[in-house]
Design a protein around this motif. Structure first.
Motif, PDB file in Angstrom:
ATOM      1  N   GLU A 164       0.819  -1.215   0.000  1.00 14.15           N
ATOM      2  CA  GLU A 164       0.000   0.000   0.000  1.00 14.15           C
ATOM      3  C   GLU A 164       0.851   1.261   0.000  1.00 14.15           C
ATOM      4  OE1 GLU A 164      -3.370   2.161   2.779  1.00 14.15           O
ATOM      5  OE2 GLU A 164      -3.366  -0.031   2.634  1.00 14.15           O
ATOM      6  N   PHE A 167       1.760   2.280  -3.497  1.00 11.69           N
ATOM      7  CA  PHE A 167       0.597   2.791  -4.236  1.00 11.69           C
ATOM      8  C   PHE A 167       0.283   4.222  -3.820  1.00 11.69           C
ATOM      9  CE2 PHE A 167       0.045  -1.454  -5.684  1.00 11.69           C
ATOM     10  CZ  PHE A 167      -0.772  -1.393  -6.798  1.00 11.69           C
ATOM     11  N   ARG A 168       0.404   4.517  -2.550  1.00  6.08           N
ATOM     12  CA  ARG A 168       0.180   5.887  -2.087  1.00  6.08           C
ATOM     13  C   ARG A 168       1.263   6.831  -2.617  1.00  6.08           C
ATOM     14  NH1 ARG A 168      -3.662   6.653   1.774  1.00  6.08           N
ATOM     15  NH2 ARG A 168      -4.661   4.764   2.602  1.00  6.08           N
ATOM     16  N   LEU A 188      -6.939   7.862  -5.509  1.00  6.56           N
ATOM     17  CA  LEU A 188      -6.331   6.854  -4.646  1.00  6.56           C
ATOM     18  C   LEU A 188      -7.285   5.695  -4.400  1.00  6.56           C
ATOM     19  CD1 LEU A 188      -3.969   5.936  -2.880  1.00  6.56           C
ATOM     20  CD2 LEU A 188      -4.957   7.273  -0.995  1.00  6.56           C
ATOM     21  N   LYS A 189      -8.575   5.981  -4.287  1.00  6.43           N
ATOM     22  CA  LYS A 189      -9.562   4.921  -4.067  1.00  6.43           C
ATOM     23  C   LYS A 189      -9.519   3.897  -5.198  1.00  6.43           C
ATOM     24  CE  LYS A 189     -14.518   4.176  -3.303  1.00  6.43           C
ATOM     25  NZ  LYS A 189     -15.864   4.837  -3.224  1.00  6.43           N
ATOM     26  N   LEU A 192      -6.198   1.813  -4.999  1.00  5.08           N
ATOM     27  CA  LEU A 192      -6.212   0.819  -3.923  1.00  5.08           C
ATOM     28  C   LEU A 192      -7.190  -0.313  -4.229  1.00  5.08           C
ATOM     29  CD1 LEU A 192      -5.926   3.052  -0.724  1.00  5.08           C
ATOM     30  CD2 LEU A 192      -4.119   1.780  -1.912  1.00  5.08           C
ATOM     31  N   LYS A 195      -5.276  -2.550  -6.474  1.00  7.15           N
ATOM     32  CA  LYS A 195      -4.329  -3.323  -5.672  1.00  7.15           C
ATOM     33  C   LYS A 195      -5.023  -4.501  -4.984  1.00  7.15           C
ATOM     34  CE  LYS A 195      -1.520  -3.107  -1.490  1.00  7.15           C
ATOM     35  NZ  LYS A 195      -2.154  -4.349  -0.999  1.00  7.15           N
ATOM     36  N   GLU A 196      -6.180  -4.239  -4.386  1.00  9.60           N
ATOM     37  CA  GLU A 196      -6.901  -5.292  -3.674  1.00  9.60           C
ATOM     38  C   GLU A 196      -7.379  -6.380  -4.635  1.00  9.60           C
ATOM     39  OE1 GLU A 196     -10.949  -5.906  -0.964  1.00  9.60           O
ATOM     40  OE2 GLU A 196     -10.133  -3.889  -1.272  1.00  9.60           O
TER      41      GLU A 196
END
Length: 324
Positions: A164, A167-168, A188-189, A192, A195-196
């Motif tokens: 994470e 990614f941030r 960002l949402k 992420l 990513k999930e």
């Protein structure tokens, strides 16, 4: 069919038709519908609730044998039924079909019309990773090959991770890149959620100076037989250092080692459009060799003519404003 069977039957499939992409959209709150059409084809469909109207989106799909016209007709009849059930004004598709008069006719014969906006990368560079590494280097433009070698001489390092934190970090740098270059980055949402959903099949590469300063970032998504250079970002150092060259070359080598057959560089400008939003990266991407691929443009299947007309007008004006 499970995803492995889909890829085996339709090797042109990429991550935009995968269960992982479906999961990502569900995380973001969109309804996802997957249909196999009695083994005549496969489509991952997303119900989009845009401000301008509700529609059904099928990116890089549907996947089917386009030579079987009766099967294609049956698939689109079912898609139309689903769109009506979901109260959509239209269906937007962008199949994995290379652009030709014959393939566009296949779509128009099914009752589709050219969409006012694109869907997925209609123009791209596809690199054949089954070639030996020496051949991949030899296929590059001379200047690109020079920059790849210069990066090595300068001690530029390429790292990768998918936690994470990276990614941030990527989101922050991409937001700064977007201000300089004038594009709208994903929030960002969304990052992420990707990513999930994709887990180990998504990774952020970072090219750094010998002292550890970040130069360029690249998000690679892997699914089916393909790796995709889906998002990118850079710091001002990238203007004078060949960080992006080192990054793409390392990604190519990694994907080849992992057994992927092709690398999609995801988005270049159409020929003769110097004001296109991808014009600035086209020379860079085409320098890595590979085949310049032009897919059929996005097409719409109109369900409600009245509601579709409002959307068509809105998107046509937006396309002009954004130089798309």
């Amino acid at each position: 069919m499970n995803w492995g069977e889909v890829v085996k039957r339709y090797p042109e499939a990429n991550f935009l038709q995968s269960p992982n992409y479906g999961k990502m959209n569900e995380i973001l709150g969109d309804k996802v519908i997957t249909e196999d059409f009695d083994s005549k084809g496969h489509a991952l469909m997303i119900v989009r609730d845009a401000k301008r109207g509700r529609y059904l989106e099928i990116p890089c799909g549907p996947l089917l044998d386009w030579r079987d016209k009766e099967a294609a007709k049956g698939v689109f009849t079912k898609i139309s039924e689903i769109a009506k059930q979901e109260k959509c004004a239209f269906v937007r598709v962008r199949p994995q079909l290379k652009r030709s008069a014959e393939n566009i006719k296949l779509l128009t014969d099914l009752g589709l019309k050219k969409a006012p906006m694109h869907l997925a990368a209609e123009h791209t560079v596809m690199i054949d990773l089954t070639k030996p590494e020496d051949n991949l280097l030899a296929s590059m433009r001379r200047q690109t090959r020079y920059e790849v070698r210069r990066a090595s001489k300068l001690g530029i390092m390429v790292e990768k991770d998918n936690n994470e934190t990276i990614f941030r970090e990527f989101r922050k740098v991409q937001a700064e890149t977007a201000k300089r270059q004038g594009f709208i980055p994903p929030n960002l949402k969304t990052l992420l959620a990707e990513k999930e959903a994709f887990g180990n099949n998504i990774v952020i590469y970072v090219a750094k100076t010998a002292e550890g300063g970040p130069i360029a970032y690249g998000m690679i998504i892997k699914d089916g037989e393909e790796g995709d250079y889906y998002e990118a970002a850079s710091t001002p150092l990238n203007r004078k250092l060949p960080g992006a060259y080192a990054l793409l070359w390392q990604a190519m080598k990694d994907l080849k080692t992992e057994g992927y057959k092709r690398f999609n560089l995801w988005g270049i400008a159409p020929a003769g459009q110097p004001n296109h939003r991808y014009a600035g990266v086209t020379t860079f991407k085409t320098g890595f060799g590979g085949e310049v691929v032009e897919y059929v443009p996005a097409h719409d299947l109109v369900i409600s003519r009245t509601r579709y007309l409002a959307d068509f007008t809105f998107e046509t004006l937006r396309k002009k404003r954004r130089h798309l």
